[in-house]
Scaffold this active site. Sequence first.
Site, short mmCIF file in Angstrom:
data_model
loop_
_atom_site.label_atom_id
_atom_site.label_comp_id
_atom_site.label_asym_id
_atom_site.label_seq_id
_atom_site.Cartn_x
_atom_site.Cartn_y
_atom_site.Cartn_z
CE LYS A 1 21.54 -8.64 -21.90
NZ LYS A 1 21.03 -9.57 -22.93
CG ASP B 1 24.04 -13.27 -18.56
OD1 ASP B 1 23.42 -14.27 -18.95
OD2 ASP B 1 24.71 -12.55 -19.31
NE ARG C 1 27.01 -16.00 -28.84
CZ ARG C 1 25.89 -16.05 -29.56
NH1 ARG C 1 25.94 -16.30 -30.87
NH2 ARG C 1 24.72 -15.85 -28.99
#
Length: 474
Positions: A247, A258, A321
């Site tokens: 990032k 997170d 995910r």
Amino acid sequence: MLTVRFRRRPHPEHGARAQLLTEAEAAADGLAQAIGFAGRADEVAAGRDAAGRLVVLAGLGATATAASVRRAAGRAAAAAIGEKRLVLDARALAPGLAAEAAVGACLGAWRFEALKTRPDPDAPKRLARLDVIVHETRAAGAAWETLAPGVAGTLYARDLVAEPSNRLTPTNFAARLRALEDEGLKVEIRDAAWLRREGFGALLGVARGSANAPCLAVLRWRGTIGAPSVAFVGKGVTFDTGGVDIKPADRMWEMRADMAGAAACAGAMLALARRRAPAPAVAVLGLVENMIGAEAQRPSDVVRAVDGTTIEVIDTDAEGRLVLADCLAWTRRALEPAAIIDLATLTGSIVVALGNHRAGLFASDAALAAQLAAAGEAVDEPVWPMPFGEAYGEALRSEIADVRNCVAERFQPDACHAASFLHRFVGDTPWAHLDIAGVELRQEADALGPEGATGFGVRLLDRLVALRFDAANG
């Protein structure tokens, strides 16, 4: 959390005073008129009376609703930070609304101060007690008893999200969760060896770059009725560098949050235990770090999920995910729940769509979606329905595996792609996905809390269980 008591009259020597006024009430109140206070929604005024006691007026707008009462009381409590006790005059409110005032005050007064070993002597002290003055103490107290567990769970989640990542590694997170056994929850922590045996290849792929081992936390609330559990699945990435697809440095420090989805699920389980919910429930939390290291997974790697699905990793920063894929597939297979709701700070895409105002709601079951939306509106944790399905799933087709974890090109509906990706791991189980990126942290203080962790999702899930699962099975 504030110590809350409902009283018929204030003690003459007890601390700061606050009153919540509608616009009409403010127009008829001498003090309000003297200081030019109009009672507008989110208006607050504070000053000292002749005895030097803090007096706070907070506006309700045109009418007193649950939402306006919570917000006004939250602003009043924030204005009283520095006082030991706040006396809130709620005699003009119905008992249920008086209890909602206590909710708002507790949320507005929360501060994370666990790491301040040398507090500034000039800094405000923490508000500790709230006396709510009502005509019907028993009715208001009974209403508070149903609401207080959700507040406790929210503040528990906030405390977890506020912790820095060096103090809340996956192992330390799990240790914190074990303490919930004292609340009546059954807590199981599954280590990395168990994850390997069970085939959590997607989650383990995310963990490869970290020196801190991953684990799976399973929290169970037995309830009082014999029915399949509702399952909460939470993304618990305790820090996310993005992995090899690192990032930008700008605000990367926020990636300690997170794990807010896992924190919300844990807080919801605490709420269910505190209020002795009839419905059985389980939370499955994937706790992991996404770090850079010699063993870190690469873009183009292929991992195998619990259900055998092979996943081509296009972007290592689309790690949430992958964690959820294994957790969802295992939850469906091993627990056979009545429904699955997952919470995750999953995509920047949802922030582009909805800003910091609502969470994205993706659901395979219309009734579940409607009840989640109703629950969110009722507790100031609003959601917005978003699309997913075959067209979005087609974009994730892989040439070398069953599915890709994301689409590489820019300007993609990534939140919708992510939801379509997750849906394939729940089968025909009623399912909803809440993408809470953008609402897990406040960028600035508001009526229900300071800048930082919000605990979004705890009261929403608690209210959902009350609406759908307690009532349906009770």
